[in-house]
Scaffold this active site. Structure first.
Site, PDB file in Angstrom:
ATOM      1  N   THR A   1      83.320  27.999  32.724  1.00  0.00           N
ATOM      2  CA  THR A   1      84.084  28.413  31.542  1.00  0.00           C
ATOM      3  C   THR A   1      84.599  29.832  31.727  1.00  0.00           C
ATOM      4  O   THR A   1      83.826  30.751  31.973  1.00  0.00           O
ATOM      5  CB  THR A   1      83.200  28.327  30.284  1.00  0.00           C
ATOM      6  OG1 THR A   1      82.710  26.997  30.167  1.00  0.00           O
ATOM      7  CG2 THR A   1      84.006  28.681  29.043  1.00  0.00           C
TER       8      THR A   1
ATOM      9  N   HIS B   1      73.724  22.420  36.086  1.00  0.00           N
ATOM     10  CA  HIS B   1      73.857  22.486  37.539  1.00  0.00           C
ATOM     11  C   HIS B   1      72.738  21.783  38.287  1.00  0.00           C
ATOM     12  O   HIS B   1      72.806  21.657  39.517  1.00  0.00           O
ATOM     13  CB  HIS B   1      74.071  23.928  37.980  1.00  0.00           C
ATOM     14  CG  HIS B   1      75.372  24.456  37.446  1.00  0.00           C
ATOM     15  ND1 HIS B   1      76.582  23.874  37.775  1.00  0.00           N
ATOM     16  CD2 HIS B   1      75.648  25.442  36.565  1.00  0.00           C
ATOM     17  CE1 HIS B   1      77.562  24.506  37.137  1.00  0.00           C
ATOM     18  NE2 HIS B   1      77.017  25.448  36.391  1.00  0.00           N
TER      19      HIS B   1
ATOM     20  N   HIS C   1      76.715  20.754  28.947  1.00  0.00           N
ATOM     21  CA  HIS C   1      78.162  20.724  28.741  1.00  0.00           C
ATOM     22  C   HIS C   1      78.708  19.423  29.304  1.00  0.00           C
ATOM     23  O   HIS C   1      78.723  19.218  30.523  1.00  0.00           O
ATOM     24  CB  HIS C   1      78.794  21.935  29.439  1.00  0.00           C
ATOM     25  CG  HIS C   1      80.272  22.058  29.233  1.00  0.00           C
ATOM     26  ND1 HIS C   1      80.987  23.141  29.688  1.00  0.00           N
ATOM     27  CD2 HIS C   1      81.172  21.252  28.616  1.00  0.00           C
ATOM     28  CE1 HIS C   1      82.270  22.994  29.375  1.00  0.00           C
ATOM     29  NE2 HIS C   1      82.396  21.851  28.729  1.00  0.00           N
TER      30      HIS C   1
ATOM     31  N   ARG D   1      82.053  16.359  35.735  1.00  0.00           N
ATOM     32  CA  ARG D   1      81.727  16.904  37.053  1.00  0.00           C
ATOM     33  C   ARG D   1      80.233  17.149  37.231  1.00  0.00           C
ATOM     34  O   ARG D   1      79.755  17.262  38.360  1.00  0.00           O
ATOM     35  CB  ARG D   1      82.491  18.203  37.303  1.00  0.00           C
ATOM     36  CG  ARG D   1      82.012  19.379  36.480  1.00  0.00           C
ATOM     37  CD  ARG D   1      82.775  20.644  36.804  1.00  0.00           C
ATOM     38  NE  ARG D   1      84.182  20.548  36.407  1.00  0.00           N
ATOM     39  CZ  ARG D   1      84.995  21.593  36.383  1.00  0.00           C
ATOM     40  NH1 ARG D   1      84.570  22.783  36.746  1.00  0.00           N
ATOM     41  NH2 ARG D   1      86.247  21.448  35.989  1.00  0.00           N
TER      42      ARG D   1
ATOM     43  N   GLU E   1      78.817  32.038  19.596  1.00  0.00           N
ATOM     44  CA  GLU E   1      78.184  32.466  20.846  1.00  0.00           C
ATOM     45  C   GLU E   1      79.135  33.418  21.540  1.00  0.00           C
ATOM     46  O   GLU E   1      80.262  33.037  21.890  1.00  0.00           O
ATOM     47  CB  GLU E   1      77.853  31.281  21.750  1.00  0.00           C
ATOM     48  CG  GLU E   1      77.172  31.723  23.034  1.00  0.00           C
ATOM     49  CD  GLU E   1      76.612  30.582  23.870  1.00  0.00           C
ATOM     50  OE1 GLU E   1      76.415  30.790  25.085  1.00  0.00           O
ATOM     51  OE2 GLU E   1      76.383  29.490  23.307  1.00  0.00           O
TER      52      GLU E   1
ATOM     53  N   ASN F   1      70.457  25.999  30.066  1.00  0.00           N
ATOM     54  CA  ASN F   1      71.539  25.072  30.409  1.00  0.00           C
ATOM     55  C   ASN F   1      71.183  24.369  31.720  1.00  0.00           C
ATOM     56  O   ASN F   1      70.963  25.032  32.739  1.00  0.00           O
ATOM     57  CB  ASN F   1      72.851  25.851  30.540  1.00  0.00           C
ATOM     58  CG  ASN F   1      74.044  24.955  30.778  1.00  0.00           C
ATOM     59  OD1 ASN F   1      73.989  24.052  31.596  1.00  0.00           O
ATOM     60  ND2 ASN F   1      75.136  25.218  30.075  1.00  0.00           N
TER      61      ASN F   1
ATOM     62  N   GLU G   1      77.583  21.364  24.547  1.00  0.00           N
ATOM     63  CA  GLU G   1      78.827  22.104  24.710  1.00  0.00           C
ATOM     64  C   GLU G   1      79.945  21.107  24.964  1.00  0.00           C
ATOM     65  O   GLU G   1      79.788  20.178  25.770  1.00  0.00           O
ATOM     66  CB  GLU G   1      78.731  23.090  25.875  1.00  0.00           C
ATOM     67  CG  GLU G   1      77.793  24.247  25.608  1.00  0.00           C
ATOM     68  CD  GLU G   1      77.809  25.285  26.704  1.00  0.00           C
ATOM     69  OE1 GLU G   1      77.367  26.418  26.463  1.00  0.00           O
ATOM     70  OE2 GLU G   1      78.256  24.961  27.842  1.00  0.00           O
TER      71      GLU G   1
END
Length: 242
Positions: free
Chosen positions: A104, A13, A46, A52, A154, A10, A73
């Site tokens: 999440t 970030h 995501h 954001r 998941e 992922n 996501e």
């Protein structure tokens, strides 16, 4: 022979750091390409309602440039459904989303939102994306996934990651039992959230799991060791569990 366990990285970030300055760097797409070169089997991103971290442009570029599958996501909203239908990612993981949360928090209530989720799952599936539901390791939620026709679940590993001792062992058993139940009913079980070098091996050892999605820890460690070596080490730890 135990099936190979895939690693989805992922890259949200990386975008968080970029957006902190409103600049064009660091580029999450570059991070995704580096992760793929280092052994990631897929990339997860995501797209949140408030944008954001990942942006619409990021999703467009990832869809066009990735050499590995993209797992998008998204919350179960009409806006996100329209975006997913337009880009047709390999996989779409439906997650719960609250505007005020930092990350999440817990799994999707697939059982409680069954009527709302049904048309969304069907539309994504009919459009060619592999639908996944991010849920708690709970038989009621797995039953809802079966009834919704989702091919993947998941399992949320956040509680496991936060616990210790007997409580963590109990949560690990719950995850293992849920993975076995999903697989028994023809659903491919994945897992993710809060996984690190220190806690990934027991999760990776659950034989029915086919994929782990890991992000925040890898991006944080990459500050110190570089993204490629960090992805490679996680890959090695996962493989050692099999």
């Amino acid at each position: 022979m135990t099936a190979t366990l895939r690693l989805g990285v992922n890259i949200d970030h990386v975008a968080t750091v970029r957006n902190a300055r409103g600049s064009g760097y660091p580029d999450p797409v570059r991070a995704a390409l580096l992760a793929a070169q280092a052994g990631a089997d897929g990339i997860t991103a995501h797209l949140r309602e408030d944008r954001r971290h990942i942006t619409d442009n990021d999703i467009a570029r990832l869809s066009a440039e990735l050499p590995v599958p993209l797992n998008l996501e998204m919350a179960a909203t009409q806006e996100m459904l329209d975006i997913a239908l337009r880009h047709r990612p390999h996989a779409v993981c439906i997650v719960p989303e609250k505007r005020e949360e930092r990350t999440t928090e817990g799994g999707l209530d697939a059982a409680g939102q069954y009527e709302h989720l049904g048309p969304i799952v069907a539309a994504l599936r009919d459009n060619g994306s592999r639908v996944s539901l991010f849920i708690e390791p709970d038989a009621r939620q797995i039953d809802a996934a079966i009834r919704l026709g989702a091919p993947v679940v998941e399992l949320h590993t956040g509680r496991f990651a936060e616990l210790g001792g007997k409580d963590q062992a109990d949560e690990l058993k719950r995850l293992a039992d849920s993975a076995a139940l999903a697989a028994k009913n023809g659903i491919e079980p994945h897992a993710g959230h809060g996984l690190t070098f220190d806690n990934v091996v027991p999760i990776a050892a659950i034989p029915q799991l086919r994929e782990l999605n890991i992000g925040h820890f890898l991006i944080g460690e990459a500050i110190f060791a570089g993204l490629g070596p960090v992805v490679q080490r996680m890959r090695t730890l996962m493989d050692s569990a099999r």
